[in-house]
Design an enzyme around this catalytic site. Structure first.
Site, PDB file in Angstrom:
ATOM      1  N   LYS A 222       3.419   0.639   3.075  1.00 17.88           N
ATOM      2  CA  LYS A 222       3.015  -0.356   3.982  1.00 17.88           C
ATOM      3  C   LYS A 222       2.979  -1.624   3.468  1.00 17.88           C
ATOM      4  O   LYS A 222       2.694  -1.607   2.367  1.00 17.88           O
ATOM      5  CB  LYS A 222       1.601   0.204   4.248  1.00 17.88           C
ATOM      6  CG  LYS A 222       1.311  -0.123   5.780  1.00 17.88           C
ATOM      7  CD  LYS A 222      -0.188   0.417   6.023  1.00 17.88           C
ATOM      8  CE  LYS A 222      -1.015  -0.431   6.782  1.00 17.88           C
ATOM      9  NZ  LYS A 222      -2.414   0.076   6.869  1.00 17.88           N
TER      10      LYS A 222
ATOM     11  N   GLU B 175      -8.128  -5.284   5.008  1.00 17.13           N
ATOM     12  CA  GLU B 175      -7.792  -5.101   3.427  1.00 17.13           C
ATOM     13  C   GLU B 175      -6.733  -5.873   2.703  1.00 17.13           C
ATOM     14  O   GLU B 175      -6.841  -6.234   1.607  1.00 17.13           O
ATOM     15  CB  GLU B 175      -7.638  -3.590   3.019  1.00 17.13           C
ATOM     16  CG  GLU B 175      -9.077  -2.699   3.386  1.00 17.13           C
ATOM     17  CD  GLU B 175      -8.736  -1.355   3.877  1.00 17.13           C
ATOM     18  OE1 GLU B 175      -8.119  -1.165   4.916  1.00 17.13           O
ATOM     19  OE2 GLU B 175      -9.106  -0.536   3.021  1.00 17.13           O
TER      20      GLU B 175
ATOM     21  N   ARG C 247     -10.563  15.576   7.094  1.00 14.52           N
ATOM     22  CA  ARG C 247     -11.504  15.953   6.136  1.00 14.52           C
ATOM     23  C   ARG C 247     -12.591  16.501   6.587  1.00 14.52           C
ATOM     24  O   ARG C 247     -13.285  16.054   7.585  1.00 14.52           O
ATOM     25  CB  ARG C 247     -11.711  14.840   5.096  1.00 14.52           C
ATOM     26  CG  ARG C 247     -10.600  14.187   4.477  1.00 14.52           C
ATOM     27  CD  ARG C 247     -10.882  13.178   3.227  1.00 14.52           C
ATOM     28  NE  ARG C 247      -9.732  12.444   2.854  1.00 14.52           N
ATOM     29  CZ  ARG C 247      -9.545  11.016   3.206  1.00 14.52           C
ATOM     30  NH1 ARG C 247     -10.383  10.344   3.808  1.00 14.52           N
ATOM     31  NH2 ARG C 247      -8.536  10.528   2.663  1.00 14.52           N
TER      32      ARG C 247
ATOM     33  N   GLY D  85     -14.383   2.709  14.656  1.00 13.99           N
ATOM     34  CA  GLY D  85     -15.397   1.648  14.422  1.00 13.99           C
ATOM     35  C   GLY D  85     -15.128   0.173  15.604  1.00 13.99           C
ATOM     36  O   GLY D  85     -15.942  -0.351  16.131  1.00 13.99           O
ATOM     37  N   GLU D  86     -13.995  -0.055  15.303  1.00 15.40           N
ATOM     38  CA  GLU D  86     -13.547  -1.476  16.094  1.00 15.40           C
ATOM     39  C   GLU D  86     -13.197  -1.295  17.497  1.00 15.40           C
ATOM     40  O   GLU D  86     -13.162  -2.079  18.132  1.00 15.40           O
ATOM     41  CB  GLU D  86     -12.154  -2.051  15.327  1.00 15.40           C
ATOM     42  CG  GLU D  86     -12.588  -2.498  14.059  1.00 15.40           C
ATOM     43  CD  GLU D  86     -11.476  -3.088  13.135  1.00 15.40           C
ATOM     44  OE1 GLU D  86     -10.377  -3.079  13.969  1.00 15.40           O
ATOM     45  OE2 GLU D  86     -11.427  -2.684  12.061  1.00 15.40           O
ATOM     46  N   ASN D  87     -12.825   0.350  17.874  1.00 14.61           N
ATOM     47  CA  ASN D  87     -12.295   0.322  19.398  1.00 14.61           C
ATOM     48  C   ASN D  87     -13.063   1.241  20.084  1.00 14.61           C
ATOM     49  O   ASN D  87     -12.536   1.399  21.235  1.00 14.61           O
ATOM     50  CB  ASN D  87     -10.840   0.702  18.918  1.00 14.61           C
ATOM     51  CG  ASN D  87      -9.834  -0.161  18.490  1.00 14.61           C
ATOM     52  OD1 ASN D  87      -9.663  -1.364  18.844  1.00 14.61           O
ATOM     53  ND2 ASN D  87      -9.416   0.086  17.281  1.00 14.61           N
TER      54      ASN D  87
ATOM     55  N   ASN E 161       0.929  -1.205   0.074  1.00 18.85           N
ATOM     56  CA  ASN E 161      -0.272  -0.032  -0.157  1.00 18.85           C
ATOM     57  C   ASN E 161       1.077   1.103   0.138  1.00 18.85           C
ATOM     58  O   ASN E 161       1.356   1.568   0.870  1.00 18.85           O
ATOM     59  CB  ASN E 161      -0.979   0.002   1.396  1.00 18.85           C
ATOM     60  CG  ASN E 161      -1.827   1.019   1.165  1.00 18.85           C
ATOM     61  OD1 ASN E 161      -1.622   2.055   0.461  1.00 18.85           O
ATOM     62  ND2 ASN E 161      -2.836   1.243   2.268  1.00 18.85           N
TER      63      ASN E 161
ATOM     64  N   GLY F 107     -12.708   5.567  10.609  1.00 20.53           N
ATOM     65  CA  GLY F 107     -11.294   5.620  11.284  1.00 20.53           C
ATOM     66  C   GLY F 107     -10.920   6.898  10.937  1.00 20.53           C
ATOM     67  O   GLY F 107     -11.676   7.939  11.126  1.00 20.53           O
TER      68      GLY F 107
ATOM     69  N   GLY G 289      -9.963   7.875   8.042  1.00 21.89           N
ATOM     70  CA  GLY G 289     -10.873   8.238   6.917  1.00 21.89           C
ATOM     71  C   GLY G 289     -12.200   7.483   7.105  1.00 21.89           C
ATOM     72  O   GLY G 289     -12.142   6.236   7.742  1.00 21.89           O
TER      73      GLY G 289
ATOM     74  N   GLY H  33     -10.492   1.888  12.435  1.00 17.41           N
ATOM     75  CA  GLY H  33      -9.869   2.272  13.844  1.00 17.41           C
ATOM     76  C   GLY H  33     -10.901   2.500  15.053  1.00 17.41           C
ATOM     77  O   GLY H  33     -10.800   2.127  16.100  1.00 17.41           O
TER      78      GLY H  33
ATOM     79  N   ARG I 188      -8.835   9.587  19.927  1.00 20.66           N
ATOM     80  CA  ARG I 188      -8.755   9.195  21.284  1.00 20.66           C
ATOM     81  C   ARG I 188      -8.259  10.498  21.849  1.00 20.66           C
ATOM     82  O   ARG I 188      -8.801  10.839  23.050  1.00 20.66           O
ATOM     83  CB  ARG I 188      -7.201   8.297  21.550  1.00 20.66           C
ATOM     84  CG  ARG I 188      -7.726   6.802  21.264  1.00 20.66           C
ATOM     85  CD  ARG I 188      -6.485   6.167  21.122  1.00 20.66           C
ATOM     86  NE  ARG I 188      -5.743   6.260  19.888  1.00 20.66           N
ATOM     87  CZ  ARG I 188      -5.240   5.608  19.211  1.00 20.66           C
ATOM     88  NH1 ARG I 188      -4.583   4.453  19.868  1.00 20.66           N
ATOM     89  NH2 ARG I 188      -4.521   5.873  18.072  1.00 20.66           N
TER      90      ARG I 188
ATOM     91  N   HIS J 161     -13.027   3.260   0.270  1.00 16.70           N
ATOM     92  CA  HIS J 161     -12.643   1.957   1.245  1.00 16.70           C
ATOM     93  C   HIS J 161     -13.609   0.763   0.758  1.00 16.70           C
ATOM     94  O   HIS J 161     -13.997  -0.184   1.565  1.00 16.70           O
ATOM     95  CB  HIS J 161     -13.474   2.477   2.288  1.00 16.70           C
ATOM     96  CG  HIS J 161     -12.899   3.630   3.163  1.00 16.70           C
ATOM     97  ND1 HIS J 161     -13.531   4.571   3.918  1.00 16.70           N
ATOM     98  CD2 HIS J 161     -11.679   3.828   3.569  1.00 16.70           C
ATOM     99  CE1 HIS J 161     -12.651   5.233   4.486  1.00 16.70           C
ATOM    100  NE2 HIS J 161     -11.434   4.737   4.144  1.00 16.70           N
TER     101      HIS J 161
ATOM    102  N   ARG K 239      -2.768  -1.944  -3.215  1.00 17.03           N
ATOM    103  CA  ARG K 239      -3.794  -1.212  -3.078  1.00 17.03           C
ATOM    104  C   ARG K 239      -3.922   0.060  -3.855  1.00 17.03           C
ATOM    105  O   ARG K 239      -2.853   0.780  -3.915  1.00 17.03           O
ATOM    106  CB  ARG K 239      -4.050  -0.970  -1.611  1.00 17.03           C
ATOM    107  CG  ARG K 239      -5.201   0.014  -1.163  1.00 17.03           C
ATOM    108  CD  ARG K 239      -5.079   0.821  -0.104  1.00 17.03           C
ATOM    109  NE  ARG K 239      -5.974   1.836   0.074  1.00 17.03           N
ATOM    110  CZ  ARG K 239      -6.082   2.752   0.716  1.00 17.03           C
ATOM    111  NH1 ARG K 239      -5.111   3.442   0.988  1.00 17.03           N
ATOM    112  NH2 ARG K 239      -7.053   3.465   0.758  1.00 17.03           N
TER     113      ARG K 239
HETATM  114  P1  AMP Z   1      -7.812   3.890  10.955  1.00 13.90           P
HETATM  115  O1  AMP Z   1      -7.599   5.080   9.948  1.00 13.90           O
HETATM  116  O2  AMP Z   1      -8.753   2.889  10.517  1.00 13.90           O
HETATM  117  O3  AMP Z   1      -6.395   3.504  11.427  1.00 13.90           O
HETATM  118  O4  AMP Z   1      -8.226   4.717  12.394  1.00 13.90           O
HETATM  119  C1  AMP Z   1      -7.722   5.705  13.142  1.00 13.90           C
HETATM  120  C2  AMP Z   1      -8.557   6.242  14.217  1.00 13.90           C
HETATM  121  O5  AMP Z   1      -8.922   5.194  15.278  1.00 13.90           O
HETATM  122  C3  AMP Z   1      -7.970   7.412  14.979  1.00 13.90           C
HETATM  123  O6  AMP Z   1      -8.802   8.370  15.043  1.00 13.90           O
HETATM  124  C4  AMP Z   1      -7.813   6.714  16.530  1.00 13.90           C
HETATM  125  O7  AMP Z   1      -7.874   7.655  17.604  1.00 13.90           O
HETATM  126  C5  AMP Z   1      -8.784   5.624  16.546  1.00 13.90           C
HETATM  127  N1  AMP Z   1      -8.181   4.378  17.170  1.00 13.90           N
HETATM  128  C6  AMP Z   1      -7.420   3.562  16.949  1.00 13.90           C
HETATM  129  N2  AMP Z   1      -7.173   2.568  17.624  1.00 13.90           N
HETATM  130  C7  AMP Z   1      -7.829   2.862  18.747  1.00 13.90           C
HETATM  131  C8  AMP Z   1      -8.186   2.529  20.040  1.00 13.90           C
HETATM  132  N3  AMP Z   1      -7.545   1.401  20.574  1.00 13.90           N
HETATM  133  N4  AMP Z   1      -9.009   3.266  20.995  1.00 13.90           N
HETATM  134  C9  AMP Z   1      -9.747   4.066  20.485  1.00 13.90           C
HETATM  135  N5  AMP Z   1      -9.476   4.707  19.107  1.00 13.90           N
HETATM  136  C10 AMP Z   1      -8.759   4.016  18.363  1.00 13.90           C
END
Ligand code: AMP
Length: 405
Positions: A14, A388, A244, A336-338, A7, A213, A215, A334, A288, A183, A94
């Site tokens: 990456k 991905e 954005r 949505g998962e955390n 990527n 995330g 994005g 990021g 965060r 995405h 990608r």
């Molecule tokens: P991504 O672009 O999918 O890597 O997502 C990045 C975003 O996910 C950032 O705004 C981070 O603050 C959030 N994020 C990533 N890991 C965590 C975590 N363990 N807890 C809360 N937010 C997270």
């Protein structure tokens, strides 16, 4: 089949090396990141599976040298996982923008390269870097087949009324101005995994995927096909993101440009890199940090977090109406998962239609496939970590296996 997934960003590479035994049986042999290509001091972070990795700082003048560093790390006597470059059987890339040229992944040839080149016009930050990556691989591994997987391909099933802007038609004909989404690889992957986890028949299902995330985009998927998505001509459209702005009244653009005496490139930079969480809070693009600031009472961070929920709810609500219902809502990426708070806040706004999540399960769920809804919820809700790289590796294996037959 040993597949290297790449990527390439404008100053980064990456990578992930996978040993694909079948679509679902595979090992990740190594992963890593080359950063700050072209700057005085670059970095490579390499992590082989099952042993120590390394971080090295050194100048990395261009992508070709970056790619050579990746390959050298993979065959390194101490940190490597391969005996020689010859062990790499295929490379998958990608690609952010494939416009309406590509509705699926493709084997790299001159025609494919030309079309990715044409798409540089509407993905100026990404596609040129992807081309650099492909050429860098060709220079070091000239005989290895390369496959490209497009972020836009999954969204090619949208109908014209969903992808056309109500601008004069000639701009579509002359300049390809329409909605493409992004995405797509993630939305497709999580919808397939989510349907399996929820026991749904994908071909007869209504799914909304929320990729939240740095994005972010939300997609409506009916019977396994995308019918609408929030990103548009570029990834700028849609909801608030890390940097954005998402959707704004287009008249704001010339208005601010005139007031601030800005060039088109400067305005593009503001909307893509200096807006969103960062622009509104004035502090950070990271969710965060927004959570931490909001806890301390920061008014702007509170607006950011409220707007994040608000934008997702508006999209999800709209897509439920578009599909005349929904069976499954999925959170990924990021945030949505955390971030259980965000998932809870979104689902609370859907309580009117019987959406119920198990708050204890939701609170604990992080980065692993989980059904979040209660058994009596009218709609299933799930957390599905996106992958991905795996989709790119699968597509690469499928396409390369066909040419070898
Ligand atoms: P991504 O672009 O999918 O890597 O997502 C990045 C975003 O996910 C950032 O705004 C981070 O603050 C959030 N994020 C990533 N890991 C965590 C975590 N363990 N807890 C809360 N937010 C997270």
């Amino acid at each position: 089949m040993i597949i290297l997934v790449i990527n390439c960003g404008s100053s980064s590479v990456k990578y992930q090396l996978l040993d694909m035994k079948s679509d679902d049986v595979y090992d990740i042999l190594a992963k890593g990141l080359v950063e700050k290509i072209g700057l005085p001091e670059g970095t490579i972070k390499h992590k082989p599976a099952g042993k120590e990795g390394f971080v090295r700082d050194l100048p990395i003048p261009d992508h070709k040298i970056g790619m050579k560093l990746v390959l050298d790390a993979l065959v390194d006597p101490v940190y490597g996982v391969l005996k020689s470059f010859d062990d790499i059987e295929a490379v998958g890339h990608r690609i952010v923008q494939g416009a309406d040229f590509f509705s699926g992944s493709a084997l790299v040839d001159d025609d494919v390269l030309e079309k990715i080149g044409i798409c540089c016009d509407f993905a100026p930050l990404h596609n040129p870097a992807h081309l650099l990556g492909i050429h860098a691989v060709s220079a070091v591994l000239p005989d290895v087949p390369q496959v490209v997987t497009f972020d836009t391909a999954f969204h090619q099933t949208m109908e014209p009324y969903a992808y056309m802007y109500a601008l004069p038609y000639e701009y579509y004909e002359k300049y390809h101005v329409r909605r493409y989404g992004a995405h797509g690889t993630s939305h497709q992957y999580v919808s397939q995994r989510g349907a399996k986890l929820a026991g749904l028949d994908l071909e007869h299902s209504k799914i909304i995927t929320c990729h939240i995330g740095n994005g972010s985009s939300v997609t409506a998927i009916k019977d396994g096909k995308c019918i609408d998505t929030s990103m548009g001509f570029t990834p700028l459209e849609g909801m608030i993101m890390g940097t954005r702005c998402g959707i704004i009244d287009a008249n704001i653009v010339p208005y601010i440009m005139k007031k601030e005496n800005l060039t088109p490139d400067q305005m593009t930079d503001i909307m893509n890199k200096k807006s969103g969480f960062l622009g509104l809070s004035g502090v950070s693009s990271d969710a965060r940090d927004m959570d931490a600031l909001a806890k301390q009472g920061d008014r702007k961070a509170k607006i950011v977090l409220k707007k994040l929920t608000f934008d997702i709810v508006k999209l999800v609500g709209g897509y439920i109406a578009e599909m005349n219902g929904v069976d499954l809502i999925i959170f990924t990426a990021g945030i949505g998962e955390n971030n259980p708070h965000l998932r809870r806040r979104v689902c609370e706004q859907l309580a009117y239609m019987g959406v119920k999540i198990d708050t204890e399960v939701n609170e604990k769920a992080r980065g692993a496939e989980t059904i979040l809804s209660t058994p009596d919820s009218t709609v299933k809700v799930a957390l599905i970590p996106t992958d991905e790289e795996l989709v790119i590796a699968r597509d690469t294996m499928r396409i390369v296996s066909t040419i070898e037959e």
